[in-house]
Motif scaffolding. Sequence first.
Motif, short mmCIF file in Angstrom:
data_model
loop_
_atom_site.label_atom_id
_atom_site.label_comp_id
_atom_site.label_asym_id
_atom_site.label_seq_id
_atom_site.Cartn_x
_atom_site.Cartn_y
_atom_site.Cartn_z
N SER A 159 0.84 -1.21 0.00
CA SER A 159 0.00 0.00 0.00
C SER A 159 0.86 1.24 0.00
CB SER A 159 -0.90 0.02 1.24
OG SER A 159 -1.70 -1.13 1.27
N LYS A 160 0.36 2.27 -0.68
CA LYS A 160 1.10 3.53 -0.76
C LYS A 160 0.76 4.37 0.46
CE LYS A 160 1.70 5.21 -4.98
NZ LYS A 160 1.34 5.77 -6.29
N PRO A 161 1.76 4.90 1.17
CA PRO A 161 1.47 5.72 2.33
C PRO A 161 0.65 6.96 1.97
CG PRO A 161 3.80 5.19 2.21
CD PRO A 161 3.20 4.74 0.92
N LEU A 162 -0.15 7.42 2.93
CA LEU A 162 -1.03 8.57 2.70
C LEU A 162 -0.29 9.81 2.21
CD1 LEU A 162 -3.62 8.52 5.64
CD2 LEU A 162 -4.07 8.46 3.19
N GLU A 163 0.89 10.06 2.83
CA GLU A 163 1.65 11.27 2.44
C GLU A 163 2.02 11.22 0.97
OE1 GLU A 163 1.77 13.92 4.06
OE2 GLU A 163 0.80 12.91 5.74
N GLN A 164 2.39 10.03 0.51
CA GLN A 164 2.78 9.87 -0.90
C GLN A 164 1.58 10.10 -1.83
OE1 GLN A 164 5.45 6.50 -1.31
NE2 GLN A 164 4.75 6.30 -3.43
N ILE A 165 0.41 9.62 -1.39
CA ILE A 165 -0.81 9.83 -2.20
C ILE A 165 -1.10 11.32 -2.29
CG2 ILE A 165 -3.30 9.40 -2.34
CD1 ILE A 165 -2.85 6.84 -0.74
N MET A 166 -0.96 12.02 -1.16
CA MET A 166 -1.25 13.46 -1.14
C MET A 166 -0.30 14.22 -2.07
SD MET A 166 -3.85 14.16 0.64
CE MET A 166 -3.75 15.90 0.96
N GLU A 167 0.96 13.84 -2.00
CA GLU A 167 1.97 14.50 -2.84
C GLU A 167 1.63 14.33 -4.32
OE1 GLU A 167 6.46 13.49 -3.22
OE2 GLU A 167 5.88 13.55 -1.09
N GLU A 168 1.29 13.07 -4.66
CA GLU A 168 0.98 12.77 -6.05
C GLU A 168 -0.29 13.49 -6.50
OE1 GLU A 168 0.53 8.63 -7.99
OE2 GLU A 168 2.17 8.52 -6.54
N ALA A 169 -1.30 13.50 -5.63
CA ALA A 169 -2.57 14.14 -5.98
C ALA A 169 -2.35 15.64 -6.17
CB ALA A 169 -3.60 13.88 -4.89
N ASN A 170 -1.55 16.26 -5.30
CA ASN A 170 -1.30 17.70 -5.44
C ASN A 170 -0.64 18.01 -6.78
OD1 ASN A 170 -2.24 19.29 -3.20
ND2 ASN A 170 -0.90 18.05 -1.91
N ARG A 171 0.31 17.16 -7.18
CA ARG A 171 0.99 17.38 -8.47
C ARG A 171 0.02 17.23 -9.63
NH1 ARG A 171 5.68 13.61 -7.72
NH2 ARG A 171 6.96 14.63 -6.17
N LEU A 172 -0.86 16.21 -9.55
CA LEU A 172 -1.83 16.00 -10.63
C LEU A 172 -2.80 17.18 -10.73
CD1 LEU A 172 -2.52 12.22 -10.04
CD2 LEU A 172 -1.70 13.20 -12.16
N VAL A 173 -3.23 17.69 -9.58
CA VAL A 173 -4.18 18.81 -9.59
C VAL A 173 -3.49 20.06 -10.14
CG1 VAL A 173 -5.61 20.31 -8.11
CG2 VAL A 173 -5.63 17.84 -7.77
N GLU A 174 -2.23 20.26 -9.75
CA GLU A 174 -1.47 21.40 -10.31
C GLU A 174 -1.39 21.29 -11.83
OE1 GLU A 174 2.40 21.73 -8.49
OE2 GLU A 174 1.38 21.93 -6.54
N ALA A 175 -1.32 20.04 -12.34
CA ALA A 175 -1.19 19.84 -13.79
C ALA A 175 -2.55 19.86 -14.49
CB ALA A 175 -0.49 18.53 -14.08
N GLY A 176 -3.63 20.07 -13.74
CA GLY A 176 -4.94 20.22 -14.38
C GLY A 176 -5.98 19.17 -14.05
N ALA A 177 -5.61 18.13 -13.27
CA ALA A 177 -6.61 17.10 -12.94
C ALA A 177 -7.68 17.69 -12.02
CB ALA A 177 -5.94 15.91 -12.27
N LYS A 178 -8.93 17.28 -12.24
CA LYS A 178 -10.05 17.74 -11.41
C LYS A 178 -10.69 16.58 -10.66
CE LYS A 178 -9.77 21.96 -12.87
NZ LYS A 178 -9.18 22.94 -11.97
N GLU A 179 -10.38 15.38 -11.13
CA GLU A 179 -10.93 14.20 -10.45
C GLU A 179 -9.80 13.20 -10.26
OE1 GLU A 179 -14.70 12.58 -11.92
OE2 GLU A 179 -13.93 10.55 -11.60
N ILE A 180 -9.70 12.65 -9.05
CA ILE A 180 -8.70 11.62 -8.78
C ILE A 180 -9.43 10.29 -8.57
CG2 ILE A 180 -7.02 10.79 -7.06
CD1 ILE A 180 -5.90 13.22 -8.44
#
Length: 389
Positions: free
Chosen positions: A141-162
């Motif tokens: 399992s991916k740790p929560l902090e890593q998921i948050m980091e990845e999600a923040n980068r995706l949202v910065e790049a334009g993602a609106k849904e994860i």
Amino acid sequence: MKKIAFFTLGCKANQAQTELIKSRYGVRGARIVDFREQADVYVINTCTVTEDADRKSRQAIRRAIRQNPKAKVIVTGCYAKLEKSNLIELFPQIMIQDFSSLAPRPSYPPPRIRANIMIQDGCEHFCSYCIVPHARGKIKSKPLEQIMEEANRLVEAGAKEIVLTGINLGTYEFNLAAAIFRLSSIKNLYRIRLSSLEPMYITKELINAVAGTPKACQHLHIPLQSGDNSILSAMNRNYTRDKYLDLIHYIRSQMPDCGITTDILVGFPGEGENEFQNTIDLINQIRFSRLHIFSFSPRKGTPAAEMPNQIDPKVKKERSEILHKLRAKYMTEFASRYLSKEIEILVEQNGEGLTENYIRIIYSGKENDIGKLHKLTIKEVKEDFCLAK
Ligand code: SF4
């Protein structure tokens, strides 16, 4: 600049893995082209869930080699892992590579409105028809902090849904409900969706988290596979039809508008007329908003392949056709509840988007709508989508 092409077979977890590989190549400055084009590098992410998936994986490898015999052909995924030596023997020019599926995403995510994050890998359940646990191994399992980091980068790049994905997502070890709460704090992220969840790992805490988090999509994909207890037991699914039904009742008591979609495996060994009727009966009771129908095909290396009473392919086909009719009936029934009503969609491409409960909507849109939330009125219900204004 080098040209690179990708081909992905199989589940959402594989799609997430391909996105991750793509973002790495993006960092190195390669240009991503269509798989049908001549490229310098081909990456094929294979699947081995059925023998048909194996065949399609080999077909994709053959196609890449044919398109450019001098290209570097990188093969990864479950089939490559399980059948490494056979594949090398068949195609000596390919390279088999294992991309760690849970590695953090580099800082160049591809711009996508709905982006997958693979947060869990592996399965230890061993359903009797499934080879995946042999290919994917133990749960990680991916740790929560890593998921948050990845999600923040995706949202910065334009993602609106994860979309949170995994091989057996419900077995995520660091609390899936907590992951939903944490993600919902990300500004400019509109939606969080869960991909497929096996019924035996869904808890009330998780359902309450989805129901109580406005950004969490009220859509759950819960594979049923069969509505007959003896078949479920032979499949090693660890639930009964009543338990499944109780789960659905609880979800609907908390989220009456939740889109509940499922997978059905038709023609499992020993599925006689009575057993099949039990599946039909349960589908009629639940009235799923979408059915994915798969015909059982014996997978070498699994107990189900050796079981007696294998079903005639003609019977499987007939049963599959019956289920496809039910699919159409309940899909339109679910979408018809919203006919002439206002719904909200997230626009994913020009004139097209999804409601949070997974109804595809087509409307006459403009290019600059992409990534926006829109309120529309459904004018017409078709089988796989609705027309709206
Ligand atoms: S839960 Fe069952 S069907 Fe899903 S990956 Fe594990 S063994 Fe396969």
